[in-house]
Motif scaffolding. Structure first.
Motif, PDB file in Angstrom:
ATOM      1  N   VAL A 116       0.858  -1.185   0.000  1.00  0.00           N
ATOM      2  CA  VAL A 116       0.000   0.000   0.000  1.00  0.00           C
ATOM      3  C   VAL A 116       0.896   1.238   0.000  1.00  0.00           C
ATOM      4  CG1 VAL A 116      -1.859  -1.184   1.211  1.00  0.00           C
ATOM      5  CG2 VAL A 116      -0.106   0.044   2.519  1.00  0.00           C
ATOM      6  N   PRO A 117       0.372   2.407  -0.349  1.00  0.00           N
ATOM      7  CA  PRO A 117       1.185   3.623  -0.253  1.00  0.00           C
ATOM      8  C   PRO A 117       1.554   3.899   1.200  1.00  0.00           C
ATOM      9  CG  PRO A 117      -0.748   3.982  -1.640  1.00  0.00           C
ATOM     10  CD  PRO A 117      -0.952   2.669  -0.956  1.00  0.00           C
ATOM     11  N   GLY A 118       2.818   4.241   1.447  1.00  0.00           N
ATOM     12  CA  GLY A 118       3.245   4.511   2.813  1.00  0.00           C
ATOM     13  C   GLY A 118       4.519   5.325   2.872  1.00  0.00           C
ATOM     14  N   PRO A 119       4.733   6.066   3.956  1.00  0.00           N
ATOM     15  CA  PRO A 119       5.936   6.903   4.105  1.00  0.00           C
ATOM     16  C   PRO A 119       7.198   6.067   4.286  1.00  0.00           C
ATOM     17  CG  PRO A 119       4.179   7.571   5.625  1.00  0.00           C
ATOM     18  CD  PRO A 119       3.803   6.233   5.091  1.00  0.00           C
ATOM     19  N   ARG A 120       8.342   6.717   4.055  1.00  0.00           N
ATOM     20  CA  ARG A 120       9.639   6.097   4.322  1.00  0.00           C
ATOM     21  C   ARG A 120      10.146   6.440   5.724  1.00  0.00           C
ATOM     22  NH1 ARG A 120      12.664   4.064  -0.066  1.00  0.00           N
ATOM     23  NH2 ARG A 120      11.538   4.192  -2.033  1.00  0.00           N
ATOM     24  N   PRO A 164       6.065  13.815  12.509  1.00  0.00           N
ATOM     25  CA  PRO A 164       5.145  13.499  11.422  1.00  0.00           C
ATOM     26  C   PRO A 164       5.806  13.651  10.044  1.00  0.00           C
ATOM     27  CG  PRO A 164       4.151  15.032  12.997  1.00  0.00           C
ATOM     28  CD  PRO A 164       5.592  14.964  13.312  1.00  0.00           C
ATOM     29  N   THR A 165       5.292  12.907   9.079  1.00  0.00           N
ATOM     30  CA  THR A 165       5.802  13.038   7.723  1.00  0.00           C
ATOM     31  C   THR A 165       5.301  14.337   7.105  1.00  0.00           C
ATOM     32  OG1 THR A 165       3.941  11.729   6.907  1.00  0.00           O
ATOM     33  CG2 THR A 165       5.976  10.547   7.407  1.00  0.00           C
ATOM     34  N   VAL A 166       6.031  14.828   6.112  1.00  0.00           N
ATOM     35  CA  VAL A 166       5.797  16.181   5.590  1.00  0.00           C
ATOM     36  C   VAL A 166       4.344  16.447   5.187  1.00  0.00           C
ATOM     37  CG1 VAL A 166       6.466  17.837   3.813  1.00  0.00           C
ATOM     38  CG2 VAL A 166       8.217  16.425   4.918  1.00  0.00           C
ATOM     39  N   PRO A 167       3.638  15.516   4.509  1.00  0.00           N
ATOM     40  CA  PRO A 167       2.263  15.842   4.117  1.00  0.00           C
ATOM     41  C   PRO A 167       1.317  16.103   5.285  1.00  0.00           C
ATOM     42  CG  PRO A 167       3.083  13.979   2.852  1.00  0.00           C
ATOM     43  CD  PRO A 167       4.073  14.224   3.943  1.00  0.00           C
ATOM     44  N   PHE A 168       1.709  15.689   6.501  1.00  0.00           N
ATOM     45  CA  PHE A 168       0.831  15.847   7.652  1.00  0.00           C
ATOM     46  C   PHE A 168       1.354  16.874   8.653  1.00  0.00           C
ATOM     47  CE2 PHE A 168       0.039  11.584   5.974  1.00  0.00           C
ATOM     48  CZ  PHE A 168      -1.277  11.754   5.607  1.00  0.00           C
ATOM     49  N   TRP A 169       2.277  17.703   8.202  1.00  0.00           N
ATOM     50  CA  TRP A 169       2.673  18.819   9.049  1.00  0.00           C
ATOM     51  C   TRP A 169       1.498  19.767   9.220  1.00  0.00           C
ATOM     52  CZ3 TRP A 169       8.119  20.624   6.948  1.00  0.00           C
ATOM     53  CH2 TRP A 169       9.058  19.628   7.241  1.00  0.00           C
ATOM     54  N   ASP A 170       1.414  20.336  10.396  1.00  0.00           N
ATOM     55  CA  ASP A 170       0.361  21.303  10.712  1.00  0.00           C
ATOM     56  C   ASP A 170       0.960  22.705  10.625  1.00  0.00           C
ATOM     57  OD1 ASP A 170      -1.682  22.836  11.656  1.00  0.00           O
ATOM     58  OD2 ASP A 170      -1.891  21.804  13.573  1.00  0.00           O
ATOM     59  N   ASP A 171       0.775  23.350   9.483  1.00  0.00           N
ATOM     60  CA  ASP A 171       1.359  24.676   9.289  1.00  0.00           C
ATOM     61  C   ASP A 171       0.790  25.700  10.264  1.00  0.00           C
ATOM     62  OD1 ASP A 171       3.029  23.861   7.232  1.00  0.00           O
ATOM     63  OD2 ASP A 171       1.513  24.179   5.693  1.00  0.00           O
ATOM     64  N   ASN A 203      -3.284   7.948  10.129  1.00  0.00           N
ATOM     65  CA  ASN A 203      -4.497   7.176  10.367  1.00  0.00           C
ATOM     66  C   ASN A 203      -5.711   8.066  10.597  1.00  0.00           C
ATOM     67  OD1 ASN A 203      -3.785   4.207  10.418  1.00  0.00           O
ATOM     68  ND2 ASN A 203      -2.223   4.987  11.800  1.00  0.00           N
ATOM     69  N   TYR A 204      -5.485   9.220  11.207  1.00  0.00           N
ATOM     70  CA  TYR A 204      -6.595  10.139  11.439  1.00  0.00           C
ATOM     71  C   TYR A 204      -7.044  10.787  10.133  1.00  0.00           C
ATOM     72  CZ  TYR A 204      -9.180  14.234  13.053  1.00  0.00           C
ATOM     73  OH  TYR A 204     -10.134  15.199  13.240  1.00  0.00           O
ATOM     74  N   ALA A 205      -6.070  11.157   9.279  1.00  0.00           N
ATOM     75  CA  ALA A 205      -6.415  11.883   8.051  1.00  0.00           C
ATOM     76  C   ALA A 205      -7.055  10.984   7.005  1.00  0.00           C
ATOM     77  CB  ALA A 205      -5.160  12.542   7.483  1.00  0.00           C
ATOM     78  N   GLN A 206      -6.614   9.707   6.937  1.00  0.00           N
ATOM     79  CA  GLN A 206      -7.118   8.795   5.914  1.00  0.00           C
ATOM     80  C   GLN A 206      -7.150   9.485   4.540  1.00  0.00           C
ATOM     81  OE1 GLN A 206      -8.175   5.374   6.156  1.00  0.00           O
ATOM     82  NE2 GLN A 206      -6.969   5.632   8.024  1.00  0.00           N
TER      83      GLN A 206
END
Length: 454
Positions: free
Chosen positions: A10-14, A19-26, A441-444
Motif C-alpha cells: 500500500v502507499p506509505g511513508p519512508r 510526522p511526515t511532511v504531508p501531515f505537518w500542521d502549518d 491514520n486520522y487523516a485517511q
C-alpha cells in the motif's frame, strides 16, 4: 510472501521523520517558533554533540527519469556562483541567530548533482561554511557524486575539508534499464571514481543501486550486483524505486509506462535476489535498503545501538540540530521541522531580500515526540519499548488492534511493554510504523501521497 505482498503493498511513508511532511500542521508553525526551537535545541546540542548540516545542490545537466528529488536541469554553469552566494548568505543568517559558532559534527552535500559544481565553487562554499563554524573532533562528512562528472579534483577538495564518505549513484548497469531511466554510465566510470576515492583516503565509499526500475530483470540485478562486488564498496544503498509521477516536480517519471515496471511480486524478488548476493559477499543488512561491511561505521553504529535516521537517511551521528541549507532543504531540531522554498527562483529571491526562505514547517506536540521515538527505534533497530502508562486505554486498544494483524502474520512480537520485528517482518518495516502514525491514520488521505511500501 506473495500473499503478504499483496496484503501490505500500500502507499506509505519512508519515515525519515515523524510526522511526515504531508501531515505537518502549518498552523502551529511560524518563523518565530522555528527560531525559538532552533535556539533551544542548539543550546543543548552544540557543546555536547555538535550540529548537523545538509546542503542541497539542485542542479543537474540531464534528467534521470527515475529521480524524485528537487532539481533543475541546465548545462549553464553560470548558475553555480549565484547559488553558492545564496547558500552562504543563508548560512550567515542562521549563524547570526546562534550565541556561539556552530560545531559541525555531520555535513552532507546532496542534490541534484553536487558534482555539477566545480571543485573551485565547492571549495568556496565550504570555506565560507567553516569561516563561521568549527568541525567536531570526529566529524562525519559525506557527499554524493555522479560517476560521469566527478573528477579527482572534486574528491581531493572535499577530502581536505574532512569529507571521508562519498556515495556514487549507479542504479543499474543494464543498458536497456539505463536507457529507460536516462542514466547512461559505463562501469569504467564508476571504477575510476571508486579507485580515486580510495587512493585519496576516503574510508567509506558507497554505491547506490535501485531495484524496481523499468525493464529490470533478475538477470540485470545479478549482473549489477556482481559488477558492484568487484569494486567492494564499504556501503551499498539498495533502494526501492519510488514511483511518484503525480508529485509536482518529478514529472520526469512519466518517461516510461507503468506497464514497464516490475509487478510488486517481481520487485520483491529483485530485492531478495540482490540481498542474498550481498549477504553472501559479507555485507550486513542495516535498517531498510542499506548494507555495509563489518568494518564500516554504519555497521558499527548498528551494533552499538547508535544508528540514527533523519532526512539524510541512516546516519551514524545523532545531533539535536539539523540545519538545512538550499532550495527544498529541511531542518530538524527534534521539537520542530522547517522546509525551505522548493521553487529555486523563489528561494533565491527571498535570500536576496535578507529573509530566511522558509516555506512551511511543524512544531511537534508531546504525542508527536513520543510517536517519533517509537517509529525511529523501529526503523533503526527493529524494536521499541514503552511503558503501558504511555498510552490511554483507548490508544492502547487501537494500537493493539493494528499490531495484532502483523502478529497473526508472524511479522512482529509485541506485548504491553514494546515490540520486536521478526526476520519475516523486515520487508514490512514501513507498514509496521504506519500502525503508530496517528496523523496518517486520522487523516485517511483520499489522494496518493506516497510510493508503495513494497
Amino acid at each position: 510472501m506473495k500473499s503478504l505482498i499483496q496484503k501490505y503493498n500500500v502507499p506509505g511513508p519512508r519515515y525519515t521523520s515523524y510526522p511526515t511532511v504531508p501531515f505537518w500542521d502549518d498552523a502551529t508553525f511560524s518563523e518565530t517558533a522555528w527560531v525559538a526551537n532552533l535556539q533551544q535545541a542548539f543550546s543543548v546540542s552544540n557543546k555536547t554533540a555538535g550540529i548537523s548540516v545538509y546542503i542541497h545542490l539542485p542542479y543537474c545537466e540531464s534528467l534521470c527519469t527515475f529521480c524524485g528529488c528537487n532539481k533543475r536541469i541546465t548545462r549553464n554553469h553560470g548558475v553555480e556562483s549565484p547559488y553558492i552566494d545564496a547558500l552562504l548568505n543563508e548560512w550567515a543568517m542562521y549563524c547570526k541567530l546562534l550565541p556561539e559558532p556552530p560545531r559541525i559534527a555531520e555535513l552532507h552535500l546532496g542534490g541534484g548533482t553536487p558534482s555539477f559544481f566545480s571543485p573551485e565553487q565547492l571549495n568556496r562554499l565550504l570555506s565560507g561554511i567553516f569561516s563561521r563554524a568549527l568541525p567536531t573532533e570526529s566529524p562525519d562528512y559525506g557527499w554524493e557524486g555522479h560517476p560521469n562528472n566527478t573528477t579527482r579534483d572534486h574528491l581531493q577538495v572535499l577530502y581536505e575539508f574532512g569529507f571521508r564518505r562519498v556515495s556514487f549513484g549507479v542504479q543499474d548497469y543494464d543498458p536497456v534499464v539505463q536507457k529507460a531511466i536516462h542514466r547512461i554510465q559505463p562501469f569504467g566510470n564508476v571504477q575510476n571514481v571508486t579507485d580515486w576515492a580510495r587512493q585519496i583516503g576516503y574510508t567509506s565509499i558507497s554505491q547506490d543501486l535501485v531495484f524496481g526500475l523499468p525493464f529490470q530483470t533478475t538477470d540485470s540485478i545479478v549482473d549489477t550486483i556482481h559488477k558492484t562486488l568487484t569494486l567492494r564498496p564499504d556501503r551499498i544503498a539498495f533502494y526501492s524505486y519510488a514511483h511518484v509521477p503525480w508529485i509536482e516536480g518529478v514529472n520526469g517519471q512519466r518517461g516510461f509506462k507503468d506497464s514497464d515496471l516490475p509487478t510488486a511480486d517481481q520487485k520483491r524478488q529483485l530485492y531478495e535476489t540482490g540481498r542474498d548476493l550481498l549477504e553472501l559477499a559479507g555485507y550486513v543488512e542495516i535498517g531498510m535498503d542499506h548494507f555495509a561491511l563489518p568494518h564500516d561505521s554504519l555497521y558499527k553504529a548498528l551494533e552499538a545501538g547508535t544508528l540514527h535516521r533523519n532526512f539524510m537517511g541512516y546516519t551514524t551521528t545523532r545531533t539535536r540540530v539539523l540545519v538545512g541549507l538550499g532550495a527544498s532543504s529541511i531542518g530538524d531540531v527534534w521539537s520542530a521541522f522547517a522546509q525551505n522554498e522548493k521553487n529555486l527562483d523563489t528561494y533565491m529571491s527571498r535570500i536576496a531580500a535578507g529573509e530566511l526562505p522558509l516555506l512551511r514547517g511543524h512544531v511537534l506536540d508531546d504525542q508527536d515526540q513520543f510517536l517519533r521515538r517509537q517509529i525511529l527505534a523501529i526503523m533503526c533497530t527493529g524494536e521499541t519499548h514503552w511503558h503501558l502508562g504511555s498510552w490511554s486505554k483507548q490508544e492502547w486498544a487501537t494500537l493493539r488492534d493494528r499490531l495484532h494483524a502483523f502478529w497473526l502474520d508472524g511479522l512482529l512480537e509485541y506485548d504491553a511493554e514494546g515490540l520486536r520485528v521478526t526476520p519475516a517482518g523486515r520487508p514490512f518495516l514501513r507498514n509496521i510504523c504506519m500502525a503508530f502514525d496517528e496523523r496518517l491514520n486520522y487523516a485517511q488521505p483520499q489522494t496518493r501521497l506516497f510510493s508503495q511500501t513494497v
